[in-house]
Design a protein around this motif. Sequence first.
Motif, PDB file in Angstrom:
ATOM      1  N   UNK A 280       0.909  -1.347   0.090  1.00  0.00           N
ATOM      2  CA  UNK A 280      -0.098   0.076   0.042  1.00  0.00           C
ATOM      3  C   UNK A 280       0.866   1.266   0.034  1.00  0.00           C
ATOM      4  N   UNK A 281       0.620   2.236  -0.874  1.00  0.00           N
ATOM      5  CA  UNK A 281       1.192   3.551  -0.985  1.00  0.00           C
ATOM      6  C   UNK A 281       2.818   3.348  -1.627  1.00  0.00           C
ATOM      7  N   UNK A 282       3.019   1.926  -2.044  1.00  0.00           N
ATOM      8  CA  UNK A 282       4.510   2.225  -2.430  1.00  0.00           C
ATOM      9  C   UNK A 282       4.364   1.309  -3.872  1.00  0.00           C
ATOM     10  N   UNK A 283       5.117   1.516  -4.749  1.00  0.00           N
ATOM     11  CA  UNK A 283       5.298   0.640  -6.178  1.00  0.00           C
ATOM     12  C   UNK A 283       6.675   0.445  -6.254  1.00  0.00           C
ATOM     13  N   UNK A 284       6.813  -0.500  -7.240  1.00  0.00           N
ATOM     14  CA  UNK A 284       8.228  -0.738  -7.502  1.00  0.00           C
ATOM     15  C   UNK A 284       8.877  -0.387  -8.829  1.00  0.00           C
ATOM     16  N   UNK A 285      10.011   0.092  -8.553  1.00  0.00           N
ATOM     17  CA  UNK A 285      10.469   0.606  -9.846  1.00  0.00           C
ATOM     18  C   UNK A 285      11.755   0.172 -10.297  1.00  0.00           C
ATOM     19  N   UNK A 286      12.344   0.085 -11.559  1.00  0.00           N
ATOM     20  CA  UNK A 286      13.799  -0.410 -11.810  1.00  0.00           C
ATOM     21  C   UNK A 286      14.863   0.386 -11.090  1.00  0.00           C
ATOM     22  N   UNK A 287      15.760  -0.684 -10.425  1.00  0.00           N
ATOM     23  CA  UNK A 287      16.784  -0.060  -9.489  1.00  0.00           C
ATOM     24  C   UNK A 287      18.111  -0.423  -9.936  1.00  0.00           C
ATOM     25  N   UNK A 288      18.371  -1.848 -10.329  1.00  0.00           N
ATOM     26  CA  UNK A 288      19.622  -2.145 -10.573  1.00  0.00           C
ATOM     27  C   UNK A 288      19.634  -2.836 -12.095  1.00  0.00           C
ATOM     28  N   UNK A 289      20.224  -2.479 -12.998  1.00  0.00           N
ATOM     29  CA  UNK A 289      20.505  -3.153 -14.309  1.00  0.00           C
ATOM     30  C   UNK A 289      21.775  -3.851 -14.296  1.00  0.00           C
ATOM     31  N   UNK A 290      21.504  -4.886 -14.938  1.00  0.00           N
ATOM     32  CA  UNK A 290      22.674  -6.024 -15.249  1.00  0.00           C
ATOM     33  C   UNK A 290      22.566  -6.402 -16.750  1.00  0.00           C
ATOM     34  N   UNK A 291      23.646  -6.300 -17.434  1.00  0.00           N
ATOM     35  CA  UNK A 291      24.052  -7.172 -18.615  1.00  0.00           C
ATOM     36  C   UNK A 291      23.090  -6.414 -19.615  1.00  0.00           C
ATOM     37  N   UNK A 292      22.911  -4.938 -19.791  1.00  0.00           N
ATOM     38  CA  UNK A 292      22.091  -4.344 -20.808  1.00  0.00           C
ATOM     39  C   UNK A 292      22.883  -3.906 -22.088  1.00  0.00           C
ATOM     40  N   UNK A 293      22.456  -4.760 -23.251  1.00  0.00           N
ATOM     41  CA  UNK A 293      23.055  -4.543 -24.521  1.00  0.00           C
ATOM     42  C   UNK A 293      22.065  -4.224 -25.688  1.00  0.00           C
ATOM     43  N   UNK A 294      22.530  -3.526 -26.600  1.00  0.00           N
ATOM     44  CA  UNK A 294      21.843  -3.043 -28.069  1.00  0.00           C
ATOM     45  C   UNK A 294      22.219  -3.673 -29.010  1.00  0.00           C
ATOM     46  N   UNK A 295      21.441  -4.268 -29.924  1.00  0.00           N
ATOM     47  CA  UNK A 295      21.959  -5.002 -31.198  1.00  0.00           C
ATOM     48  C   UNK A 295      21.511  -4.381 -32.413  1.00  0.00           C
ATOM     49  N   UNK A 296      20.281  -3.616 -32.466  1.00  0.00           N
ATOM     50  CA  UNK A 296      19.855  -2.901 -33.525  1.00  0.00           C
ATOM     51  C   UNK A 296      19.102  -1.742 -32.892  1.00  0.00           C
ATOM     52  N   UNK A 297      19.045  -0.697 -33.881  1.00  0.00           N
ATOM     53  CA  UNK A 297      18.340   0.560 -33.652  1.00  0.00           C
ATOM     54  C   UNK A 297      17.327   0.948 -34.276  1.00  0.00           C
ATOM     55  N   UNK A 298      16.326   1.844 -34.114  1.00  0.00           N
ATOM     56  CA  UNK A 298      15.311   2.297 -34.934  1.00  0.00           C
ATOM     57  C   UNK A 298      13.906   1.369 -34.592  1.00  0.00           C
ATOM     58  N   UNK A 299      13.919   0.745 -33.701  1.00  0.00           N
ATOM     59  CA  UNK A 299      12.897  -0.265 -33.575  1.00  0.00           C
ATOM     60  C   UNK A 299      11.606   0.685 -33.119  1.00  0.00           C
ATOM     61  N   UNK A 300      10.309   0.243 -33.653  1.00  0.00           N
ATOM     62  CA  UNK A 300       9.170   0.820 -33.100  1.00  0.00           C
ATOM     63  C   UNK A 300       8.189  -0.129 -32.576  1.00  0.00           C
ATOM     64  N   UNK A 301       8.392  -1.477 -32.778  1.00  0.00           N
ATOM     65  CA  UNK A 301       7.627  -2.577 -31.899  1.00  0.00           C
ATOM     66  C   UNK A 301       8.611  -3.602 -31.453  1.00  0.00           C
ATOM     67  N   UNK A 302       8.325  -4.291 -30.788  1.00  0.00           N
ATOM     68  CA  UNK A 302       8.879  -5.370 -30.078  1.00  0.00           C
ATOM     69  C   UNK A 302       8.463  -6.471 -29.540  1.00  0.00           C
ATOM     70  N   UNK A 303       8.848  -7.623 -29.789  1.00  0.00           N
ATOM     71  CA  UNK A 303       8.602  -8.785 -29.086  1.00  0.00           C
ATOM     72  C   UNK A 303       9.507  -9.041 -27.794  1.00  0.00           C
TER      73      UNK A 303
END
Length: 276
Positions: A171-194
Amino acid sequence: MILPGAALAELAVHAGDQVGCDTVDELTVHAPLVLPARGALALRVTVDDNRAVAIHTRPDTAAADDPWTRHASGTVVPTEPVSTAGLAVWPPADAEPLEIGHLYDDLADTGLHYGPIFQGLHAAWRAGDEVYAEVTLPDTTPVAGFGLHPALFDAALHAAAFGGFTGPAEAGRTRLPFAWNGVSLHAVGATALRVRLAPAGPDAVSLTFADSTGTPVAQVRKLHFRAMDTSAPGDALFAVDWVDVAVTGSDAGFEVVDSVDLPEALTRLQAAGDER
């Protein structure tokens, strides 16, 4: 208005790419990046010789020696291999569709209000302990200049609510992203994702992103969530305080009272002949 954590991760990926390290090995959010109602912020994203990345801001009107606020820090490394197994066939075989009709209303009830561009989750499925999602940007959204548009990136995270990856609701609290690990990008320009979301430990999830053909776009090896109090007012640094002030000068004709009961105080003053 808070800049999404996905935007901080995208900034770190871009900075690492400039030095040949386009995977964010670890990124910890230290303070939310609150956008001002008026004016602008100066943004500083740095990568040093030890591959440490940091994201800072300060008001654009600040003096040269004014301090910066650190919002996130971590490390970047060379690209890791990525697998999009399970995303070539869509929807995934044997996956059960999920009802998402009231998702954004439910998130608003927790204190998270998403504008139209961020309401990109349009379909979701569950297969065992994994959740699959389809996210898109509005047709007129410009994506030039982004590796992975933050609104599209952030919309993929909304599906975590269906797998219990963010931990129990409070109650009164929500969970948000805090610590990221292994974030990598392999293509740009996406407008839709699976998107495939899988458990990666307590209050953590792994994410794999592909385009409409199943070709890899990005991945997050592990994302931890942390509870944030959403019941506090926007100006949470302000508070009401009582300061005792000594009476100076003449107080003839007035009565000093300790009560804070205003109607009673007025009655007593009027009885003394003071019409104010």
